[in-house]
Design an enzyme around this catalytic site. Sequence first.
Site, PDB file in Angstrom:
ATOM      1  N   LYS A 195       0.840  -1.200   0.000  1.00 58.28           N
ATOM      2  CA  LYS A 195       0.000   0.000   0.000  1.00 58.28           C
ATOM      3  C   LYS A 195       0.877   1.252   0.000  1.00 58.28           C
ATOM      4  CE  LYS A 195      -3.399   2.472   2.907  1.00 58.28           C
ATOM      5  NZ  LYS A 195      -4.244   2.426   4.116  1.00 58.28           N
TER       6      LYS A 195
ATOM      7  N   LYS B 240     -10.672  12.252   8.701  1.00 57.95           N
ATOM      8  CA  LYS B 240     -10.136  11.842  10.002  1.00 57.95           C
ATOM      9  C   LYS B 240     -10.128  13.026  10.963  1.00 57.95           C
ATOM     10  CE  LYS B 240      -6.903   8.293   8.351  1.00 57.95           C
ATOM     11  NZ  LYS B 240      -7.494   7.152   9.058  1.00 57.95           N
TER      12      LYS B 240
ATOM     13  N   ASP C 147       1.274   6.317   5.574  1.00 59.23           N
ATOM     14  CA  ASP C 147       0.355   5.311   5.028  1.00 59.23           C
ATOM     15  C   ASP C 147       0.904   4.660   3.752  1.00 59.23           C
ATOM     16  OD1 ASP C 147      -1.938   3.931   5.567  1.00 59.23           O
ATOM     17  OD2 ASP C 147      -3.288   5.340   4.564  1.00 59.23           O
TER      18      ASP C 147
ATOM     19  N   ASP D 209     -12.659   6.431   4.225  1.00 57.19           N
ATOM     20  CA  ASP D 209     -11.379   6.265   4.920  1.00 57.19           C
ATOM     21  C   ASP D 209     -10.871   4.818   4.839  1.00 57.19           C
ATOM     22  OD1 ASP D 209      -9.173   7.007   6.340  1.00 57.19           O
ATOM     23  OD2 ASP D 209     -10.187   7.165   8.280  1.00 57.19           O
TER      24      ASP D 209
ATOM     25  N   ARG E 183      -7.836  -0.762   1.123  1.00 51.56           N
ATOM     26  CA  ARG E 183      -8.323  -1.976   0.476  1.00 51.56           C
ATOM     27  C   ARG E 183      -8.804  -1.697  -0.947  1.00 51.56           C
ATOM     28  NH1 ARG E 183     -12.505  -2.692   5.368  1.00 51.56           N
ATOM     29  NH2 ARG E 183     -10.829  -1.555   6.374  1.00 51.56           N
TER      30      ARG E 183
HETATM   31  N1  BES Z   1      -4.405   4.151   7.009  1.00 59.37           N
HETATM   32  C1  BES Z   1      -5.528   3.874   7.827  1.00 59.37           C
HETATM   33  C2  BES Z   1      -5.231   2.859   8.936  1.00 59.37           C
HETATM   34  C3  BES Z   1      -4.426   3.388  10.088  1.00 59.37           C
HETATM   35  C4  BES Z   1      -5.033   4.154  11.070  1.00 59.37           C
HETATM   36  C5  BES Z   1      -3.117   3.065  10.223  1.00 59.37           C
HETATM   37  C6  BES Z   1      -4.304   4.614  12.134  1.00 59.37           C
HETATM   38  C7  BES Z   1      -2.377   3.516  11.298  1.00 59.37           C
HETATM   39  C8  BES Z   1      -2.978   4.305  12.256  1.00 59.37           C
HETATM   40  C9  BES Z   1      -6.650   3.297   6.983  1.00 59.37           C
HETATM   41  O1  BES Z   1      -6.753   3.797   5.701  1.00 59.37           O
HETATM   42  C10 BES Z   1      -7.927   3.639   7.682  1.00 59.37           C
HETATM   43  O2  BES Z   1      -8.243   4.790   7.756  1.00 59.37           O
HETATM   44  N2  BES Z   1      -8.612   2.625   8.191  1.00 59.37           N
HETATM   45  C11 BES Z   1      -9.814   2.816   8.909  1.00 59.37           C
HETATM   46  C12 BES Z   1     -10.772   1.738   8.474  1.00 59.37           C
HETATM   47  C13 BES Z   1     -12.175   1.942   8.961  1.00 59.37           C
HETATM   48  C14 BES Z   1     -12.779   3.165   8.291  1.00 59.37           C
HETATM   49  C15 BES Z   1     -12.965   0.721   8.652  1.00 59.37           C
HETATM   50  C16 BES Z   1      -9.508   2.704  10.396  1.00 59.37           C
HETATM   51  O3  BES Z   1      -8.681   1.887  10.781  1.00 59.37           O
HETATM   52  O4  BES Z   1     -10.066   3.492  11.153  1.00 59.37           O
HETATM   53 ZN    ZN Z   2      -5.060   4.503   4.871  1.00 61.35          ZN
HETATM   54 MN    MN Z   3      -7.915   5.561   5.620  1.00 61.17          MN
END
Ligand code: BES
Ligand code: ZN
Ligand code: MN
Length: 495
Positions: free
Chosen positions: A264, A276, A287, A346, A350
């Site tokens: 990614k 966020k 990321d 967010d 995926r």
């Molecule tokens: N890049 C983030 C995941 C992440 C969050 C990595 C905090 C490290 C620290 C990912 O794209 C994301 O935002 N995931 C969401 C998924 C949710 C919306 C189902 C998450 O983890 O909150």
């Molecule tokens: Zn992300």
């Molecule tokens: Mn995200």
Amino acid sequence: MKYTSKYAQAASLKTPCLVIGIFEGRRTDATFDALDEASGGQLRSVLRKGDLRFCAGDTQMLYEVPGIAATRVLLLGLGKQKELDARAFAGALRKAAPLLQQANLRSAAIAMPETGDSYGMVREAVNAIEGALYRFDQCKSDAEPPRHPLRQVIFITHDRRHLRRMQKAAEHGLAIANGSALARDLANLPGNICTPSYLADQARKLGRGKRKLKVSVLEEKDMQQLGMGALLSVSRGSRQPAKLIVLEYKGGKAGSEPVALVGKGLTFDAGGISIKPSQAMDEMKYDMCGGASVLGTIAASAEMELPINVVGVIPSSENLPDGAANKPGDIVTSMSGQTIEILNTDAEGRLILCDALTYTERFEPAAVIDIATLTGACIIALGHQAGGLMGNDERLAQEIEHAGEASSDRVWRLPLWDEYQDQLKSNFADMANIGGRPAGTITAACFLSRFTKSFKWAHLDIAGTAWTSGNDKGATGRPVPLLTQFLMKRARVVE
Ligand code: BES
Ligand code: ZN
Ligand code: MN
């Protein structure tokens, strides 16, 4: 830094600093005892008077020890004698490295403990020392060129039979450390510098002058033609064009199936319309650590000239709110033909990965590992110690677990049972892009599993391990050591 190995009597070695291990509770081994004897019992007498118990990483510098040619002797705690392994040895040297650096020495010698796996100890020690001395100051205006007085580390053994192994180990350790440093540099760079185009340029730069490494970059129009509707939907909200970076390292036999690494490469994740909170949002420049680890691993493989074929695929994009960005409820069609209802913009990782995984089918890979800072839930589940591991092939998963152990870069298995798939049900499309709060790391992997049916696949969620927050904020370079170890094992370069 230069790392070498030498067969020598530690006592008679002329060096600015000789590092010698002591075990917890001031226990010693034959390596120490020989040195002590040369000093006429001086070392042991220091131990007896000293205040330290010599727990892992405890240090005491001594000067002018009689009978010993070294200018200084650094006593280094290695932890419990029975538990000495590569991980413990490297952990102690990680703590000692800054001390050696500050002591203003040009070179240091490390006496190898009497027992233990000399290959693993040297390799992990080199990696740990390099990791501890890593600095990122590319963006500081007053950065002095690092005053790296320490130029050379020599591992001393009193057993000639270990020399060749130790030499190889030093080479391998340095290659892994260099790959990790590349991943750390790219990850530490801010989102306004390290854009998808920048990542693509760095990949091209990596390929320059390497006959066995071919780098190509797919542009948005190419992705359009391939039908990568999921990947492109994320990039639409950004002014930076998406890139799909493809690296082909051909170190193995022509025609032998490659291992594919899919990382990614989200160079900044603001969340999109599902924006966020602003707290620590700067950390979302990290990321792209999955993508950076692919570049670092391929760099290490090329440096070691591993006899194996590897394909790296890095979907790279930003995720920003914008008039053209994905909106909750939007439905997109992935390259696989499956449709996705985007309930949360967010959950973009995926979306870019699913098209990259479908694209990877064309390489007919022996195995595919994707690496992603995919879910905050993974940090809650496993903390910062271990990455999350899931997949569709038992043997591949075990191979990865072992690689993590052997490289001190551990992962922990989470289940990927069918029962979890229900959480991705959508009323309007083939699937939703989120599965609710329970088991967020697993449902993210469930989503990916729908795009990996045609090959052996494993998924590494590195959200907790790729970087450190707080005062020591910075990229760790993980899981370059794990991935490189995995490839080395497949290439039969290590046992
Ligand atoms: N890049 C983030 C995941 C992440 C969050 C990595 C905090 C490290 C620290 C990912 O794209 C994301 O935002 N995931 C969401 C998924 C949710 C919306 C189902 C998450 O983890 O909150
Ligand atoms: Zn992300
Ligand atoms: Mn995200």
